[in-house]
Design a protein around this motif. Structure first.
Motif, PDB file in Angstrom:
ATOM      1  N   PHE A 116     -23.481 -54.861  13.017  1.00  0.00           N
ATOM      2  CA  PHE A 116     -22.775 -54.724  11.569  1.00  0.00           C
ATOM      3  C   PHE A 116     -23.325 -55.741  10.744  1.00  0.00           C
ATOM      4  CE2 PHE A 116     -19.439 -52.840  14.368  1.00  0.00           C
ATOM      5  CZ  PHE A 116     -19.345 -51.624  13.612  1.00  0.00           C
ATOM      6  N   HIS A 117     -23.554 -55.454   9.404  1.00  0.00           N
ATOM      7  CA  HIS A 117     -24.032 -56.463   8.302  1.00  0.00           C
ATOM      8  C   HIS A 117     -22.933 -57.234   7.919  1.00  0.00           C
ATOM      9  CE1 HIS A 117     -25.436 -57.631   4.543  1.00  0.00           C
ATOM     10  NE2 HIS A 117     -26.566 -57.614   5.045  1.00  0.00           N
ATOM     11  N   ARG A 118     -23.002 -58.107   7.218  1.00  0.00           N
ATOM     12  CA  ARG A 118     -21.614 -59.298   6.716  1.00  0.00           C
ATOM     13  C   ARG A 118     -21.035 -58.395   5.779  1.00  0.00           C
ATOM     14  NH1 ARG A 118     -23.241 -64.810   4.486  1.00  0.00           N
ATOM     15  NH2 ARG A 118     -23.766 -64.831   6.528  1.00  0.00           N
ATOM     16  N   THR A 119     -21.596 -57.498   4.960  1.00  0.00           N
ATOM     17  CA  THR A 119     -20.584 -56.803   3.957  1.00  0.00           C
ATOM     18  C   THR A 119     -19.784 -55.625   4.695  1.00  0.00           C
ATOM     19  OG1 THR A 119     -22.491 -55.166   3.520  1.00  0.00           O
ATOM     20  CG2 THR A 119     -22.228 -56.868   2.038  1.00  0.00           C
ATOM     21  N   ASP A 141      -5.599 -57.546  18.424  1.00  0.00           N
ATOM     22  CA  ASP A 141      -6.864 -57.994  18.621  1.00  0.00           C
ATOM     23  C   ASP A 141      -7.816 -57.038  18.460  1.00  0.00           C
ATOM     24  OD1 ASP A 141      -8.369 -59.840  20.040  1.00  0.00           O
ATOM     25  OD2 ASP A 141      -7.873 -59.279  22.060  1.00  0.00           O
ATOM     26  N   TYR A 142      -9.021 -57.483  18.556  1.00  0.00           N
ATOM     27  CA  TYR A 142     -10.355 -56.749  18.436  1.00  0.00           C
ATOM     28  C   TYR A 142     -11.352 -57.269  19.167  1.00  0.00           C
ATOM     29  CZ  TYR A 142     -12.348 -60.469  15.312  1.00  0.00           C
ATOM     30  OH  TYR A 142     -12.861 -61.386  14.774  1.00  0.00           O
ATOM     31  N   GLY A 143     -12.429 -56.564  19.337  1.00  0.00           N
ATOM     32  CA  GLY A 143     -13.722 -56.804  20.032  1.00  0.00           C
ATOM     33  C   GLY A 143     -14.697 -56.292  19.369  1.00  0.00           C
ATOM     34  N   ILE A 144     -15.931 -56.878  19.414  1.00  0.00           N
ATOM     35  CA  ILE A 144     -17.172 -56.238  18.851  1.00  0.00           C
ATOM     36  C   ILE A 144     -18.264 -56.309  19.742  1.00  0.00           C
ATOM     37  CG2 ILE A 144     -18.966 -56.754  17.002  1.00  0.00           C
ATOM     38  CD1 ILE A 144     -16.917 -58.210  15.434  1.00  0.00           C
ATOM     39  N   SER A 145     -18.876 -55.125  19.894  1.00  0.00           N
ATOM     40  CA  SER A 145     -20.054 -55.058  20.812  1.00  0.00           C
ATOM     41  C   SER A 145     -21.282 -54.563  20.015  1.00  0.00           C
ATOM     42  CB  SER A 145     -19.950 -54.146  21.971  1.00  0.00           C
ATOM     43  OG  SER A 145     -19.476 -52.943  21.574  1.00  0.00           O
ATOM     44  N   HIS A 146     -22.390 -55.190  20.213  1.00  0.00           N
ATOM     45  CA  HIS A 146     -23.782 -54.726  19.773  1.00  0.00           C
ATOM     46  C   HIS A 146     -24.727 -54.383  20.989  1.00  0.00           C
ATOM     47  CE1 HIS A 146     -22.291 -57.829  16.639  1.00  0.00           C
ATOM     48  NE2 HIS A 146     -22.460 -56.510  15.879  1.00  0.00           N
ATOM     49  N   ALA A 167     -23.348 -49.981  17.328  1.00  0.00           N
ATOM     50  CA  ALA A 167     -22.402 -51.353  17.142  1.00  0.00           C
ATOM     51  C   ALA A 167     -20.979 -50.945  17.196  1.00  0.00           C
ATOM     52  CB  ALA A 167     -22.855 -51.907  15.884  1.00  0.00           C
ATOM     53  N   VAL A 168     -20.100 -51.360  17.833  1.00  0.00           N
ATOM     54  CA  VAL A 168     -18.703 -51.086  17.856  1.00  0.00           C
ATOM     55  C   VAL A 168     -17.914 -52.094  17.553  1.00  0.00           C
ATOM     56  CG1 VAL A 168     -17.068 -50.024  19.548  1.00  0.00           C
ATOM     57  CG2 VAL A 168     -19.164 -49.459  19.790  1.00  0.00           C
ATOM     58  N   VAL A 198      -6.467 -50.224  26.549  1.00  0.00           N
ATOM     59  CA  VAL A 198      -7.782 -49.708  25.963  1.00  0.00           C
ATOM     60  C   VAL A 198      -7.598 -49.636  24.303  1.00  0.00           C
ATOM     61  CG1 VAL A 198      -8.261 -48.150  27.808  1.00  0.00           C
ATOM     62  CG2 VAL A 198      -6.694 -47.386  26.025  1.00  0.00           C
ATOM     63  N   PRO A 199      -8.722 -49.661  23.755  1.00  0.00           N
ATOM     64  CA  PRO A 199      -8.838 -49.771  22.201  1.00  0.00           C
ATOM     65  C   PRO A 199      -7.921 -48.653  21.698  1.00  0.00           C
ATOM     66  CG  PRO A 199     -10.877 -49.657  22.916  1.00  0.00           C
ATOM     67  CD  PRO A 199     -10.357 -49.501  24.189  1.00  0.00           C
ATOM     68  N   LEU A 200      -7.125 -49.099  20.603  1.00  0.00           N
ATOM     69  CA  LEU A 200      -6.472 -47.848  19.662  1.00  0.00           C
ATOM     70  C   LEU A 200      -7.477 -47.138  18.907  1.00  0.00           C
ATOM     71  CD1 LEU A 200      -3.773 -49.702  18.133  1.00  0.00           C
ATOM     72  CD2 LEU A 200      -3.280 -47.855  19.939  1.00  0.00           C
ATOM     73  N   TYR A 201      -8.479 -47.819  18.311  1.00  0.00           N
ATOM     74  CA  TYR A 201      -9.549 -47.142  17.552  1.00  0.00           C
ATOM     75  C   TYR A 201     -10.872 -47.961  17.993  1.00  0.00           C
ATOM     76  CZ  TYR A 201      -5.354 -45.459  15.157  1.00  0.00           C
ATOM     77  OH  TYR A 201      -4.310 -44.733  14.939  1.00  0.00           O
ATOM     78  N   ARG A 202     -12.075 -47.021  17.694  1.00  0.00           N
ATOM     79  CA  ARG A 202     -13.282 -47.609  17.796  1.00  0.00           C
ATOM     80  C   ARG A 202     -13.731 -47.138  16.348  1.00  0.00           C
ATOM     81  NH1 ARG A 202     -14.015 -44.849  22.547  1.00  0.00           N
ATOM     82  NH2 ARG A 202     -15.795 -43.693  21.678  1.00  0.00           N
ATOM     83  N   ILE A 203     -14.348 -48.344  15.657  1.00  0.00           N
ATOM     84  CA  ILE A 203     -15.151 -48.144  14.679  1.00  0.00           C
ATOM     85  C   ILE A 203     -16.701 -48.174  14.947  1.00  0.00           C
ATOM     86  CG2 ILE A 203     -15.685 -48.941  12.117  1.00  0.00           C
ATOM     87  CD1 ILE A 203     -12.869 -49.916  12.033  1.00  0.00           C
ATOM     88  N   GLU A 204     -17.460 -47.169  14.918  1.00  0.00           N
ATOM     89  CA  GLU A 204     -18.960 -47.053  15.275  1.00  0.00           C
ATOM     90  C   GLU A 204     -19.864 -47.114  14.260  1.00  0.00           C
ATOM     91  OE1 GLU A 204     -19.445 -44.302  18.248  1.00  0.00           O
ATOM     92  OE2 GLU A 204     -18.225 -45.279  19.697  1.00  0.00           O
ATOM     93  N   LYS A 205     -20.953 -47.907  14.261  1.00  0.00           N
ATOM     94  CA  LYS A 205     -22.111 -47.726  13.458  1.00  0.00           C
ATOM     95  C   LYS A 205     -23.207 -47.067  14.488  1.00  0.00           C
ATOM     96  CE  LYS A 205     -25.303 -50.456  10.635  1.00  0.00           C
ATOM     97  NZ  LYS A 205     -25.648 -51.812  10.289  1.00  0.00           N
ATOM     98  N   ARG A 206     -23.756 -45.910  14.176  1.00  0.00           N
ATOM     99  CA  ARG A 206     -25.188 -45.407  14.818  1.00  0.00           C
ATOM    100  C   ARG A 206     -26.025 -44.803  13.801  1.00  0.00           C
ATOM    101  NH1 ARG A 206     -23.972 -43.850  20.012  1.00  0.00           N
ATOM    102  NH2 ARG A 206     -21.957 -44.112  20.638  1.00  0.00           N
TER     103      ARG A 206
END
Length: 115
Positions: free
Chosen positions: A19-22, A42-47, A52-53, A63-71
């Motif tokens: 994920f980019h800073r913006t 809570d949150y978690g970030i994986s690349h 990127a999630v 388990v995560p409630l939601y995942r925001i994905e960048k593909r």
């Protein structure tokens, strides 16, 4: 990516989607509002190589409630961003991050509603 002509595969840097800073600014803004509403904790970030999630949790051990994905590979097809629910269902997909995150902002309106 520019590599020296004599570089071996082991010397090449690993490519990862991130994920980019913006983008993180937009996501963390929504995250902060949901934490203030008591919905998220809570949150978690994986690349990884192709995705990127940003995962959102109600409690750390769940388990995560939601995942925001960048593909990025889906840029010209379904859209680079997606919001995925607990069961793996795609809630929203698109090219604009703010538009995709609106599906979660509706849940914020319900959480704060004083009916």
């Amino acid at each position: 990516m520019h590599l020296p002509p004599n570089a071996t595969p082991f010397e090449r840097p690993l490519e990862q989607v991130a994920f980019h800073r913006t983008e993180l600014s937009v996501i963390l803004s929504l995250y902060g509002r949901m934490v203030a509403a008591g919905e998220w904790r809570d949150y978690g970030i994986s690349h990884q190589r192709d995705v990127a999630v940003f995962s959102v949790f109600r409690r750390t051990a769940e388990v995560p409630l939601y995942r925001i994905e960048k593909r990025p590979k889906l840029r010209n097809k379904q859209g680079i961003y997606a919001v995925i629910g607990t069961g793996g269902q795609v809630l929203k997909r698109g090219s604009e991050l703010r538009a995709v995150l609106r599906v979660l902002e509706r849940k914020l309106i319900r959480a704060v509603d004083l009916d």
